[in-house]
Each structure stands twice: as structure tokens, then as C-alpha cells.
Design an enzyme around this catalytic site. Structure first.
Site, PDB file in Angstrom:
ATOM      1  CG  ASP A  71      -1.877   1.383   1.101  1.00  0.00           C
ATOM      2  OD1 ASP A  71      -2.178   1.762   0.188  1.00  0.00           O
ATOM      3  OD2 ASP A  71      -2.636   1.301   2.309  1.00  0.00           O
ATOM      4  CG  ASP A  98      -3.651   5.011  -3.611  1.00  0.00           C
ATOM      5  OD1 ASP A  98      -2.685   4.374  -2.862  1.00  0.00           O
ATOM      6  OD2 ASP A  98      -4.862   4.632  -3.477  1.00  0.00           O
TER       7      ASP A  98
END
Ligand SMILES: *[C@@H]1O[C@H](CO)[C@@H](O)[C@H](O)[C@H]1NC(C)=O
Ligand SMILES: *[C@@H]1O[C@H](CO)[C@@H](O)[C@H](O)[C@H]1NC(C)=O
Ligand SMILES: *[C@@H]1O[C@H](CO)[C@@H](O)[C@H](O)[C@H]1NC(C)=O
Length: 461
Positions: A150, A339
Site C-alpha cells: 500500500d 496510488d
């Protein structure tokens, strides 16, 4: 006869050409609007847009084989995509994630989400496309753990024994008492002893910070790595042991191992069941795919230190730049992030409207199909041997143009009867522009904090 043969051969050649040169300019195709140049379209068999329904167990074999690759002596981690999710859950979660990035997330958990009575709105991290996971090891002797990567969070955590509230995971839970190198005091001063990490949709992990040896297969070791030893975790992470925080904040792996890895890492997010990679330091910079990357400056905004900000300055569809007002452009230049965890790229609503309109006119020969959750520009591509998808190019600061692949442009749920433009509009004009992982599939993305830049290119190897 000879003429017939030549004609037949030519057709065969053309067919081979149009299949094998997938991704490149090709001869005109009848499915494409005649006025558009072929260099601005991908002409592909529509089946390549469909995700593989499930990845078989052979994946695990592949993973282990790669982990044990004897001649790789620095961190080279295979990256695997979680199973294809239910679209509703996937997109619900994606809305929560975008909200969280824009500061509208529920950062405090509710009693309901602990006892599970809100399970209708829950989804599983492990059962969605939005997830990529990799396997590394904690402690001495090594305890293998599979973590979701992440770039949108800093803290790395694993479920820890003994646990107050834990979910079932693939490997045995990390047991600090079995590690001779574990210390239950934090090794980063000022970070406190406990953590409480929240993600989208009320998922969370909380516990104490610990420090231990982190082994990045096959060989690299980060000594004294501080991570969360999670003793209270929501059941939202599939069968993964936790999350690997790759943000740019103080607690992230990149910061903790900054000198060791020269502040560089890269990944290739795999499409479907193929295996991508996550590389650190020299492995990232010397990888064959890294020689042909195109870089854009990494911005250093005040405020958030977790996200990777870049300057998005424009978008083209089928060779034509979208018109963007100067005020929206100014906002886009400041608020765009890359992201790994957001699935669908988010754009300011006026930019999305321009993209939708340009895309729709390029797709006008295909019948429209109903919306699919957050995707509102869909087509029925059934019954075509080949389809033409306009090329969408993202223009970044520094003159870097990134051309998206067909499967980075459209989303095909389960059937060709509904294939949708894989972008969505933000609620507010100053919300973050988020470059999501659908767009990054099959792309190598290199994060170079030392040189202050992000590179984009094609995955290799
Ligand atoms: C977790 O694993 C235990 C033991 O294998 C099993 O009894 C239990 O049903 C599992 N729980 C869930 C939620 O799958
Ligand atoms: C750390 O471990 C020691 C014993 O080794 C224990 O007394 C202490 O309470 C632990 N601290 C935390 C924060 O768990
Ligand atoms: C796309 O264009 C067609 C006309 O060619 C129109 O009927 C349809 O509503 C448009 N779809 C979207 C999502 O704008």
C-alpha cells in the site's frame, strides 16, 4: 490460382500483423471511425479486456519458485493480485478509499464494525482486484508473512500472537515470543508504543509497535524494522497477514530503510494471474524495465507526507488534448497522487466530463450499455472479432506522456456486454486526482525519493 494464393497470404499476414502488433499502430480496421488515425487507437481482440475469473493454485508454485530463485541476491519480491472480486464491493470500497484520501473517511471505528453487525457494507481486501500482495519474513528464525502492499499508508503491520481479535490468515500468525531478535519497544524515537491504523470502510489494525529483522526475499535484510504487532484487527484483509506500508512518511519501509535502498523502489502491478514484482534499491534501478522509464517530478507538498504527489497537466484521447480550464488545471497540478490501492482513476468532474465525451465519440460505433456502479460510460462489445479503443494518454509535468494500455483504459466486469471507461469523477473540484491501479496495470512504476521523481514504463520480466 497464384493470385488467390497471394491474396490469401496477404490476408493471413494482415491478420497476424494485427494480432501480433497489439499495442502498436496498425492498418486501418473497419470497426474504427474512418476519420481517426490508427496510431491513436488500439485494435485488439475484445477477449483480452476480460479478467481471468480465478487464478489457480499454480500461482503458489510460481511464487515459491521465484522466491527461491538462486541468482537473485537482493530483494526481488513477486507481486500477486488478489482474486477477482464482486464488482459492487470493489467499487464501494474504492469510494471509501477516495473519500479517505480526501479527508472524508471515517477515521474512528464504530462499535458496529467491531461486532460485525454492519457486515452488509463490508468487503474483503483479499477478495478484490484492488489488492496486490507479496511475501516477506519477520524475525529470527524467519516467520513468513504475506502482506498487501500500500503506497497510501506508512505503517507496516502483521497480526500478532497472542491476539485479542484476529482473522484467519494463510500463514501462522507472527509470534514475537518465537523470535530471538524481537523487541517490544519502538525503535523510532517519538513514534510512541502503540498504533491504531485505519483504512477505508472502517477496516483497521491496532496494537503495539515492535522492532525486528525484516527479510525481503531472497536476501535483503532490514535490521530493526519498526512495525505494528496487531492484536486487534478488523476482518477486512482477506487471508493476508497485514499491510506493507510503502508511503513516504517517517514510519514507512522506504523511510526506515532509506539509506539501504537509496530511497528507491519500484513495482510492476500484474494483470490478472501473471506475477508482477516489487523491487527495492539497486534491484529497482538496475532492472531492465528501468532503463526506458519516463520520469516526472515528485512534488513535495506541505501537509501530507504519506502520498506520492505528481503534476498531472493534461489528458489526451485519440490524439486530442482535452480542454481543461486554468483553475481546474491549477488544482490538478497540486493535488494529483499515484496510488497502488485505489482501483479507478479519479478526475475533477469537468475533466472527467471532457474525457467521457471524447471517449464516447471515439466509441460511437458501439452500442451503449448500462452503468456499472461508479462507471457510467459503458459499451456492449459483444460480437466483434476486434475492437478499437482510443488511446488515452496522461500528460505529466516534465513533458512525460504515459499512454495507457487497453486494459488500463476500460474495465470489463465479467462479460463483453458491458465494458466501461475505467475513470470516475471526483465529488469536488479540489479533491485529489488519484492515478489508480487499473491504469497502472502492466506498468512499471519507480518511486525515486532521492532524485524526487516517479518513472513510468512497461513491465519487463
Ligand atoms: C478460522 O479457522 C478456524 C480453525 O481452522 C476455523 O474453525 C474457523 O471457522 C475459521 N474462521 C473463519 C471465519 O473462517
Ligand atoms: C514488553 O515486554 C516486557 C517484558 O519483556 C513487558 O514487561 C512489557 O510490558 C512489554 N511492553 C509492552 C508495551 O508490551
Ligand atoms: C454516448 O453517445 C451516444 C450517442 O452516440 C449517446 O446516446 C450516449 O448517451 C452517450 N453516452 C454517454 C455516457 O455520454
Amino acid at each position: 490460382m497464384a493470385q488467390k494464393f497471394i491474396c490469401f497470404t496477404m490476408i493471413t499476414c494482415l491478420l497476424i500483423l494485427s494480432c501480433s502488433s497489439y499495442g502498436e499502430a496498425r492498418p486501418p480496421h473497419k470497426a474504427r471511425p474512418a476519420h481517426k488515425g490508427s496510431m491513436y487507437y488500439y485494435t485488439v481482440p475484445p477477449q483480452i479486456l476480460l479478467p481471468k475469473p480465478t487464478c489457480s493454485d499454480s500461482m503458489d508454485g510460481l511464487q515459491i519458485e521465484k522466491l527461491q530463485k538462486p541468482n537473485a541476491n537482493e530483494a526481488h519480491l513477486p507481486l500477486i493480485r488478489g482474486n477477482q472480486p464482486n464488482g459492487k464491493q470493489l467499487f464501494l470500497r474504492d469510494i471509501y478509499r477516495a473519500d479517505l484520501i480526501n479527508g472524508r473517511g471515517k477515521k474512528t471505528r464504530t462499535i458496529n464494525s467491531i461486532d460485525g453487525s454492519q457486515s452488509a457494507s463490508r468487503y474483503s481486501h483479499g477478495e478484490r482486484n484492488g489488492n496486490f500482495h507479496t511475501t516477506l519474513a519477520f524475525g529470527t528464525p524467519e516467520q513468513t508473512q504475506t502482506l498487501i502492499i500500500d503506497t497510501g499508508s506508512d505503517i507496516t503491520w502483521v497480526q500478532c500472537q497472542p491476539c485479542t481479535s484476529c482473522y484467519n490468515q494463510t500463514e501462522p500468525r507472527f509470534d514475537p515470543s518465537k523470535s530471538s531478535t524481537y523487541s517490544n519497544t519502538s525503535c523510532i524515537s517519538g513514534s510512541g508504543n502503540t498504533y491504531d491504523q485505519h483504512y477505508e470502510d472502517n477496516s483497521y489494525s491496532s496494537g503495539v509497535f515492535g522492532c525486528d529483522k525484516l527479510t525481503l526475499p531472497p536476501y535483503d535484510v532490514v535490521q530493526n524494522f519498526q512495525f505494528g504487532c496487531g492484536t486487534d484487527n478488523s476482518d477486512d484483509f482477506g487471508e493476508n497477514a497485514g499491510v506493507l506500508g510503502l508511503g513516504r512518511g517517517q514510519l514507512s519501509l522506504m523511510s526506515q530503510a532509506a539509506s539501504q535502498f537509496n530511497q528507491v523502489f519500484s513495482y510492476c502491478l500484474p494483470k490478472d494471474c501473471s506475477v508482477g514484482y516489487l523491487l527495492f534499491g539497486h534491484q529497482a534501478t538496475k532492472h531492465p524495465a528501468s532503463s526506458s522509464l519516463k520520469y516526472t517530478p515528485l512534488l513535495q507538498p506541505s501537509g501530507s507526507t504519506t502520498y506520492y504527489y505528481v503534476e498531472l497537466v493534461g489528458i489526451s484521447v485519440a490524439g486530442k488534448k482535452l480542454k481543461i480550464s486554468s483553475s481546474v488545471l491549477a488544482s490538478m497540478q497540486k493535488h494529483s497522487i499515484v496510488d497502488s490501492g485505489t482501483v479507478i482513476t479519479r478526475l475533477p468532474s469537468s475533466v472527467y466530463a471532457a474525457l467521457q465525451s471524447a471517449f464516447n465519440s471515439s466509441m460511437s460505433i458501439y452500442p451503449s450499455a448500462p452503468n456499472f456502479e461508479i462507471l457510467d460510460t459503458c459499451y456492449n462489445l459483444k460480437g466483434h472479432n476486434m475492437v478499437s479503443i482510443p488511446k488515452v494518454v496522461l500528460h505529466f509535468g516534465g513533458g512525460t506522456d504515459v499512454s495507457l494500455q487497453p486494459h488500463g483504459t476500460v474495465w470489463a466486469g465479467k462479460s463483453l456486454s458491458r465494458v466501461c471507461l475505467a475513470f470516475a469523477a471526483n465529488h469536488y473540484e479540489d479533491d485529489h486526482v488519484i492515478i489508480g491501479n487499473t491504469q497502472q496495470q502492466s506498468m512499471q512504476v519507480l518511486y525515486d525519493l532521492k532524485e524526487g521523481r516517479i518513472g513510468f514504463g512497461a513491465c519487463k520480466g
